[in-house]
Design an enzyme around this catalytic site. Sequence first.
Site, PDB file in Angstrom:
ATOM      1  N   GLY A  15      -7.622  20.281  19.205  1.00  0.00           N
ATOM      2  CA  GLY A  15      -7.281  21.705  19.161  1.00  0.00           C
ATOM      3  C   GLY A  15      -7.802  22.466  20.356  1.00  0.00           C
ATOM      4  O   GLY A  15      -8.147  21.885  21.386  1.00  0.00           O
ATOM      5  N   GLY A  16      -7.879  23.776  20.210  1.00  0.00           N
ATOM      6  CA  GLY A  16      -8.266  24.634  21.334  1.00  0.00           C
ATOM      7  C   GLY A  16      -9.766  24.785  21.497  1.00  0.00           C
ATOM      8  O   GLY A  16     -10.234  25.427  22.444  1.00  0.00           O
ATOM      9  N   GLN A  17     -10.557  24.237  20.578  1.00  0.00           N
ATOM     10  CA  GLN A  17     -12.013  24.353  20.683  1.00  0.00           C
ATOM     11  C   GLN A  17     -12.577  22.981  21.049  1.00  0.00           C
ATOM     12  O   GLN A  17     -12.505  22.053  20.253  1.00  0.00           O
ATOM     13  CB  GLN A  17     -12.614  24.801  19.337  1.00  0.00           C
ATOM     14  N   ASP A  27       0.504   3.793   6.051  1.00  0.00           N
ATOM     15  CA  ASP A  27       0.769   3.458   4.648  1.00  0.00           C
ATOM     16  C   ASP A  27       0.476   4.630   3.714  1.00  0.00           C
ATOM     17  O   ASP A  27       1.375   5.198   3.100  1.00  0.00           O
ATOM     18  CB  ASP A  27      -0.093   2.270   4.224  1.00  0.00           C
ATOM     19  N   LYS A  73      10.807  -5.173   9.154  1.00  0.00           N
ATOM     20  CA  LYS A  73       9.688  -5.089   8.209  1.00  0.00           C
ATOM     21  C   LYS A  73       8.522  -4.456   8.955  1.00  0.00           C
ATOM     22  O   LYS A  73       8.299  -4.747  10.132  1.00  0.00           O
ATOM     23  CB  LYS A  73       9.283  -6.483   7.744  1.00  0.00           C
ATOM     24  N   VAL A  74       7.786  -3.636   8.265  1.00  0.00           N
ATOM     25  CA  VAL A  74       6.729  -2.897   8.953  1.00  0.00           C
ATOM     26  C   VAL A  74       5.455  -2.822   8.108  1.00  0.00           C
ATOM     27  O   VAL A  74       5.519  -2.594   6.905  1.00  0.00           O
ATOM     28  CB  VAL A  74       7.224  -1.460   9.284  1.00  0.00           C
ATOM     29  N   ASN A 105       9.394   0.229  -1.952  1.00  0.00           N
ATOM     30  CA  ASN A 105       9.112   0.059  -0.519  1.00  0.00           C
ATOM     31  C   ASN A 105       9.279  -1.402  -0.127  1.00  0.00           C
ATOM     32  O   ASN A 105       8.442  -1.975   0.567  1.00  0.00           O
ATOM     33  CB  ASN A 105       7.723   0.583  -0.138  1.00  0.00           C
ATOM     34  N   PHE A 106      10.386  -1.995  -0.596  1.00  0.00           N
ATOM     35  CA  PHE A 106      10.692  -3.355  -0.174  1.00  0.00           C
ATOM     36  C   PHE A 106      11.281  -3.328   1.232  1.00  0.00           C
ATOM     37  O   PHE A 106      11.596  -2.272   1.778  1.00  0.00           O
ATOM     38  CB  PHE A 106      11.703  -3.992  -1.132  1.00  0.00           C
ATOM     39  N   THR A 129      14.163  -9.150 -11.730  1.00  0.00           N
ATOM     40  CA  THR A 129      15.350  -8.291 -11.597  1.00  0.00           C
ATOM     41  C   THR A 129      16.532  -9.028 -10.982  1.00  0.00           C
ATOM     42  O   THR A 129      17.584  -8.439 -10.765  1.00  0.00           O
ATOM     43  CB  THR A 129      15.023  -7.059 -10.727  1.00  0.00           C
ATOM     44  N   ARG A 173       7.060  -9.028 -10.333  1.00  0.00           N
ATOM     45  CA  ARG A 173       7.705 -10.315 -10.566  1.00  0.00           C
ATOM     46  C   ARG A 173       6.885 -11.166 -11.536  1.00  0.00           C
ATOM     47  O   ARG A 173       5.662 -11.287 -11.360  1.00  0.00           O
ATOM     48  CB  ARG A 173       7.876 -11.065  -9.245  1.00  0.00           C
ATOM     49  N   GLN A 202       0.766  -1.244   0.000  1.00  0.00           N
ATOM     50  CA  GLN A 202       0.000   0.000   0.000  1.00  0.00           C
ATOM     51  C   GLN A 202       0.803   1.305   0.000  1.00  0.00           C
ATOM     52  O   GLN A 202       0.513   2.232  -0.751  1.00  0.00           O
ATOM     53  CB  GLN A 202      -0.968   0.027   1.192  1.00  0.00           C
ATOM     54  N   LEU A 204       9.137  -8.405 -14.687  1.00  0.00           N
ATOM     55  CA  LEU A 204      10.589  -8.480 -14.874  1.00  0.00           C
ATOM     56  C   LEU A 204      11.222  -9.140 -13.657  1.00  0.00           C
ATOM     57  O   LEU A 204      10.968  -8.724 -12.531  1.00  0.00           O
ATOM     58  CB  LEU A 204      11.119  -7.036 -15.016  1.00  0.00           C
ATOM     59  N   GLU A 250       1.220  -1.243   8.250  1.00  0.00           N
ATOM     60  CA  GLU A 250       0.414  -0.109   8.718  1.00  0.00           C
ATOM     61  C   GLU A 250       0.329   0.024  10.248  1.00  0.00           C
ATOM     62  O   GLU A 250       0.708   1.033  10.821  1.00  0.00           O
ATOM     63  CB  GLU A 250      -1.006  -0.257   8.136  1.00  0.00           C
TER      64      GLU A 250
END
Length: 424
Positions: free
Chosen positions: A245-247, A167, A135-136, A95-96, A73, A37, A16, A71, A138
């Site tokens: 926030g402030g409200q 992500d 490895k990570v 993002n491997f 690689t 791949r 993602q 491809l 979300e």
Amino acid sequence: MKALEGVRILDMTHVQSGPTCTQLLAWFGADVIKVERPGVGDITRGQLQDIEGADSLYFTMLNSNKRSITLNTKSDKGKEIFEGLIKACDVMVENFAPGAIDRMGFPWERIQELNPRMIYASVKGFGPGPYEDCKVYENVAQCAGGAASTTGFDDGPPLVTGAQIGDSGTGLHLALGIVTALYQREKTGRGQRVLAAMQDGVLNLCRVKLRDQQRLTHGPLKEYPQYPHGEFGPAVPRSGNASGGGQPGWILKCRGWETDPDAYIYFITQAPVWGRICKVIGREEWIEDPDYATAEARLPRLTEIFDAIEEWTKTKTKFEVMETLNPLDIPCGPILSLKEIAEEPSLRETGTVVEVDHPTRGSYLTVGNPIKLSDSPSDVSRSPLLGEHTDEILSEVLGLNDGEIADAKASGAVGDEPRNIAAE
Ligand code: CAO
């Protein structure tokens, strides 16, 4: 003409975070060449599948407006083709897992050697440090970036949010890094590395919580629901539905809440419209009462105040509440379900929700470009089938002739996927 026309992206992304970045760049007009791949492709093509044999919505909603080449690689011939693509592209995005592109034989030094103008952009879970090799996904990023610790109610466990801030949020950060590097390249002629770590991206979105962490050393956080009766520990607590926030704000029940899980409204007691709020809910005495008249005086009484407002919101649907409050400039927002969002005509009109045709899965809804440029229209076209553009890219971008393409296929370096585009 689109803003990024002429920019060619070598898209080595999957799942993602990376795909959301390159999809954005494609919407702005970049030519995005997604490398997958042979025979396998992006793993999400087959994940959470709702229609057997068709690319999943997971994939199709993150890869529109791209071209796909298969491809390998890691094969010799594949590396040769990959080198050609590196030379022909302006930006490479990946993002491997940490080190994967290096292991393919393409560390940054080699990429620079092949193409000094290349902008090489990566998403990783963590920046340099103790977790850089991890490895990570979300939710790991949400937990490590401060979001989970500060989300949820004070008496419950940490919570992750449905918004994909780890992500898609990091994909957005990376896209900004890429266009910034492209801008700098206009002046220097040089490419550079761009890194967006998911932990950093989530923390950037949790900036206000780091603000509160520091405020905590000077006393209780008076706009948090823990004030005045609860305890504050050493770290920023979970603040339920309090506004960041402030409200002060809170989510309140509306008519039908007993059966409709989305019959709620977010209500903000903005200080400048306090008098109008009191009039609407029939508590005019609070306008002048010193216990309620100022924002500061109201802070220890927010629970009581929101309970009173809820007595009023419960008598109306969330849309009736909106209709009443909007003309009075009282900020509020209905809790919209995804069903309501999918059916909302105004979102269709702006292209934020788009219906797209796909040859194997039929038509589906997707989220279009949320960033609108007045001089760069962005149409959403369907995601590519696996390897749909392999031949086209090899001949158009790399100048290979039919014989060379056949050789590349015979060697297994590029795939020869059956393409089911009969329905187009
Ligand atoms: N040809 C040959 N090999 C290829 C290839 C291709 N076209 N494309 C990918 N590969 C190989 C990679 O080189 C890698 O091989 P090695 O491990 O031998 O180096 C392998 O495929 C798989 O890559 P991976 O380790 O990245 O994949 P994974 O499914 O195990 O992990 C993920 C997935 C997301 C956890 C990991 O990629 C990651 O941590 N990425 C960085 C953070 C990130 O973006 N996370 C968000 C993902 S979205 O939720």
